[in-house]
Design a protein around this motif. Structure first.
Motif: not given
Ligand code: FAD
Length: 323
Positions: A159, A261, A282
């Motif tokens: 990721n 994410n 994120k």
């Protein structure tokens, strides 16, 4: 010279992290004017192998024998080393997954190569050397690692790099590596899958819950929320210590480090040891009934509220949105 990328599969399907590694390898290859050679080990169909071309591989080496059906660190490392040598690889890229964490140092040692593990960005060239930005101290800091050896090994964090399509197509080659019988001193007899759930370290979305959930009987709504979102489930340490959830879901300094994410933390206070394993996410969403909970300080979005009110409503809203 080539950039060699080892691509992992699960039951014959490449993982998302494999495509990330190929895209990363392609970007590294473009910096140096080289081609990407992808190495697949195990029983993978041609359609999957061909797909690697879409993300930047020019050649795919396919090693598929019964003996190599299951992952064996020693044997897989020997094959990667053999492929690196026979393809004159200057840089070797792997995913920093469970198996990648075992393979990368072994491969680097065999090739007398420098290793950057936990890469989170593309390397920059300084003369013959490569400088790689990696996560350090459970994501609380960054390190800039200079690779000065002739062959360089980079293990890319899942990721961390976007999968990108490239204008390439790959030729597929059945590859017979030259490896020794000693490389098979470990034999995997059988693999019994503990769960069919989404793998936590590679999940795009993680729904995580803590002691605020009061007991294991309340995890139904966490699982349902994860199902609706296509997410993996995780938990804080006291939750797994108490046996409410399996240890494989424990994230943090002493558990798994994740970088999805989207990380949704429900009824978790946000202790420093927990944040150490999740702060590379994120986007962080925190749901906690205490507005002073430390987790809110690192949250991108926060909901101050009782999880037992908020989560059922969130599930209803997400289901309605999906329809
Ligand atoms: P708590 O601290 O009890 O927090 C519960 C939270 O839920 C509170 O913020 C509360 O406001 C909220 N809450 C309560 N009821 C509700 C409700 N109805 N709705 C919404 N919110 C509610 N911890 C880890 O997680 N991972 C690690 O890897 C880790 N490693 C550690 C290593 C060491 C050496 C040490 C000393 C500790 C470690 N810990 C780790 C433990 C860490 O310090 C914390 O104790 C732990 O993270 C707290 O877990 P928690 O947030 O689930 O529980």
């Amino acid at each position: 010279m080539s950039i060699l990328v080892y691509v992992e599969n699960t039951d014959g399907q490449f993982k998302k992290s494999a495509f990330e590694a190929v895209s990363y390898a392609k970007a590294v290859a473009d910096q140096s004017g080289n081609q990407v050679v992808a190495l697949s080990i195990g029983n993978v169909e041609d359609a999957q192998l061909t797909l690697l071309g879409k993300y930047g591989a020019s050649k795919v080496l396919n090693v598929n024998t019964e003996q190599l059906k299951s992952f064996v660190n020693q044997a897989y490392a020997a094959i990667i080393v053999d492929a690196a040598k026979s393809n004159d690889a200057s840089v070797l890229i792997l995913s920093n997954s469970f198996s990648g964490k075992g393979l990368a140092p072994r491969v680097a040692a065999k090739l007398n190569a420098a290793l950057a593990d936990g890469a989170i960005e593309l390397p920059s060239a300084t003369g013959e050397n490569l400088q790689v930005k990696t996560g350090a101290f459970s994501g609380k800091a960054f390190a800039f690692v200079e690779l000065t050896s002739t062959i360089k090994v980079i293990a890319l964090n899942p990721n961390s790099f976007e999968v990108k399509e490239a204008e390439t197509s790959a030729t597929i080659e059945n590859y017979s590596p030259s490896i020794d019988a000693e490389d098979f001193s470990t034999i995997v007899k059988d693999i019994i899958r503990a769960t069919d759930k989404i793998s936590l370290p590679e999940a795009d979305i993680v729904v995580s819950a803590g002691r605020g959930l009061k007991g294991p009987e309340n995890w139904g709504m966490i699982e349902e929320l994860a199902d609706v979102l296509g997410a993996a489930t995780a938990c804080s340490k006291p939750v797994s210590d108490a046996g409410w959830r399996p240890h494989s879901e424990h994230v943090g300094q002493t558990g798994i480090a994740v970088s999805p994410n989207l990380y949704i933390a429900i009824g978790i206070s946000g202790a420093i040891q927990h944040l150490a394993g999740v702060s590379a996410s994120k986007t962080i969403v925190v749901i906690n009934k205490d507005p002073e909970a430390p987790f809110f300080k690192v949250a991108d979005y926060g909901i101050v509220g009782d999880a037992f009110d908020v989560i059922p409503k969130l599930i209803v809203a997400l289901k309605a949105y999906k329809e």
